[in-house]
Design an enzyme around this catalytic site. Structure first.
Site, PDB file in Angstrom:
ATOM      1  N   SER A  77       0.629  -1.188  -0.073  1.00 10.34           N
ATOM      2  CA  SER A  77      -0.236   0.052  -0.233  1.00 10.34           C
ATOM      3  C   SER A  77       0.603   1.427  -0.018  1.00 10.34           C
ATOM      4  CB  SER A  77      -0.899   0.017   1.174  1.00 10.34           C
ATOM      5  OG  SER A  77      -2.028  -0.731   0.908  1.00 10.34           O
ATOM      6  N   LYS A  80       0.395   3.345  -3.045  1.00  9.42           N
ATOM      7  CA  LYS A  80      -0.840   4.261  -3.199  1.00  9.42           C
ATOM      8  C   LYS A  80      -0.516   5.708  -3.445  1.00  9.42           C
ATOM      9  CE  LYS A  80      -4.316   0.992  -1.359  1.00  9.42           C
ATOM     10  NZ  LYS A  80      -3.929  -0.159  -0.285  1.00  9.42           N
ATOM     11  N   TYR A 201      -2.966  -1.670 -10.449  1.00 13.79           N
ATOM     12  CA  TYR A 201      -2.932  -1.748  -8.930  1.00 13.79           C
ATOM     13  C   TYR A 201      -1.918  -2.745  -8.271  1.00 13.79           C
ATOM     14  CZ  TYR A 201      -4.524  -2.110  -4.068  1.00 13.79           C
ATOM     15  OH  TYR A 201      -4.435  -2.386  -2.703  1.00 13.79           O
ATOM     16  N   TYR A 253      -4.436   3.664   8.018  1.00 11.74           N
ATOM     17  CA  TYR A 253      -5.981   3.130   8.130  1.00 11.74           C
ATOM     18  C   TYR A 253      -6.770   3.271   9.321  1.00 11.74           C
ATOM     19  CZ  TYR A 253      -3.276   0.551   4.671  1.00 11.74           C
ATOM     20  OH  TYR A 253      -2.474  -0.027   3.806  1.00 11.74           O
ATOM     21  N   VAL A 271       1.297  -3.840   3.434  1.00 10.06           N
ATOM     22  CA  VAL A 271       1.097  -5.016   4.483  1.00 10.06           C
ATOM     23  C   VAL A 271       2.565  -6.072   4.161  1.00 10.06           C
ATOM     24  CG1 VAL A 271      -1.295  -5.418   4.628  1.00 10.06           C
ATOM     25  CG2 VAL A 271      -0.085  -6.044   2.897  1.00 10.06           C
TER      26      VAL A 271
HETATM   27  N1  GLN Z   1      -1.839  -5.490  -2.130  1.00  7.85           N
HETATM   28  C1  GLN Z   1      -2.562  -5.375  -0.680  1.00  7.85           C
HETATM   29  C2  GLN Z   1      -3.967  -5.373  -0.973  1.00  7.85           C
HETATM   30  O1  GLN Z   1      -4.730  -4.815  -1.783  1.00  7.85           O
HETATM   31  C3  GLN Z   1      -1.912  -4.127  -0.355  1.00  7.85           C
HETATM   32  C4  GLN Z   1      -2.924  -3.789   1.164  1.00  7.85           C
HETATM   33  C5  GLN Z   1      -1.899  -3.144   2.093  1.00  7.85           C
HETATM   34  O2  GLN Z   1      -0.783  -3.057   1.886  1.00  7.85           O
HETATM   35  N2  GLN Z   1      -2.345  -2.921   3.267  1.00  7.85           N
HETATM   36  O3  GLN Z   1      -4.551  -5.975  -0.366  1.00  7.85           O
END
Ligand code: GLN
Length: 332
Positions: A77, A80, A201, A253, A271
């Site tokens: 993430s 992002k 993505y 989050y 993650v």
């Molecule tokens: N690729 C992971 C997902 O889409 C990224 C989520 C994350 O890093 N929190 O679930």
């Protein structure tokens, strides 16, 4: 702007900073057993949870690296932030915030319920639904290879590679993101091909970086978009301001509020265990710690940043002039 040192901020010397970072690192390692690596993407389940590394740049000062700072891991993430930067630069805030909000969701990063029940657009671009909406804006306009070279530039790291195993692994298990993608299509937010958007993505989530690459990126954001190494501006001041604000309010989050109180530094987690941490005008920090807490954020990474933020005065709201002043007339 008055240099922070003159404003009274504690800029410890190199030896002292190394001691602080190393001690914080040793203490933070102790919480690793309380976390777990992500297993919903099977490839991430193979990562050794005992790793922890940090790279810290104080602006205009030296770089300090401890532990597993040059181990490669997938951005997840944290990517992002890169997509958001590209979308803001390419399309401008109006078009971006037409498809995604700018509010904390208070829900898990991959939540779908609140999107359907409470809102017609994702809460913010730093959760899965919001990042998929942003990916939908970009997929027809920018190739994955353009995104990769932009990521290399922002992270000042030519060695960033695409982790095909992680990508394939996630594509096999991403039913939830796929469901979000089609829900967004039904709401007319994703107007491009959902499967192509999902691939775009997920590929960005699968870029292999290090804590050092994230520190380089954080340093550029802490310097308002200018790369100190090349002297070039990579991002507009406006983009950087929006991105840092969202990192502070939504970057961790449903753990964002508690983290802001404890650490007070705009940060984005992934993650894979990465943390991109921007102490504005003061420091750029990258952390890797794959054992995660219940919110999917690096458990030892947060512990480490809490200690460092406190000892190096990196909290955004810390003011050395007032912090320890006694209240003469008690209000209550
Ligand atoms: N690729 C992971 C997902 O889409 C990224 C989520 C994350 O890093 N929190 O679930």
């Amino acid at each position: 702007m008055t240099p922070l040192v003159e404003q009274g901020y504690v800029m410890k010397d190199r030896e002292e900073t190394i001691r602080i970072v190393t001690e914080a690192y040793e203490e933070a390692r102790k919480v690793i057993p309380e976390g777990h690596v992500a297993t919903y993407i099977p490839e991430l389940g193979k990562v050794d949870p005992n790793q922890l590394g940090i790279c810290l740049y104080r602006l205009d000062k030296e770089k300090i690296c401890v532990g597993d700072y040059n181990v490669r891991f997938t951005m997840q993430s944290v990517s992002k932030v890169i997509s958001l930067c590209v979308a803001l630069e390419l399309l401008g805030p109006d078009k971006v915030f037409d498809v995604v909000g700018a509010e904390p969701s208070g829900e898990a990063f991959n939540s779908i319920a609140e999107l359907d029940l409470n809102s017609n657009k994702p809460y913010n671009p730093l959760i899965n639904s919001g990042a998929l909406a942003v990916a939908g804006l970009l997929v027809d306009k920018v190739s994955f290879y353009d995104m990769l070279s932009f990521a290399k530039k922002l992270c000042v790291d030519d060695e960033i590679t695409f982790n095909e195993a992680a990508y394939e692994s996630e594509m096999k298990t991403c039913s939830r993101n796929r469901a979000i993608g089609y829900l967004l299509e039904s709401k007319d937010i994703i107007k491009t091909d959902v499967e192509e958007t999902l691939k775009f993505y997920t590929k960005l989530c699968s870029l292999n970086v290090t804590a050092e690459s994230l520190a380089n990126f954080a340093k550029i954001l802490a310097s308002d978009g200018v790369c100190a190494k090349t002297g070039q501006r990579y991002l507009s001041g406006r983009t950087v301001r929006i991105v840092k604000t969202l990192m502070l309010t939504c970057g961790m989050y449903d753990g964002s509020g508690t983290y802001a109180i404890k650490v007070g530094i705009p940060t984005k987690s992934g993650v894979g265990g990465g943390l991109l941490c921007v102490s504005d005008k003061r420091a750029g920090i990258g952390v890797f710690g794959p054992a995660l807490d219940a919110q999917g954020n690096s458990i030892a990474g947060i512990n480490l940043l809490e200690r460092i933020s406190q000892h190096l005065s990196l909290n955004l709201f810390y003011d050395p002039d007032w912090e320890d002043v006694e209240i003469k007339e008690k209000l209550v």
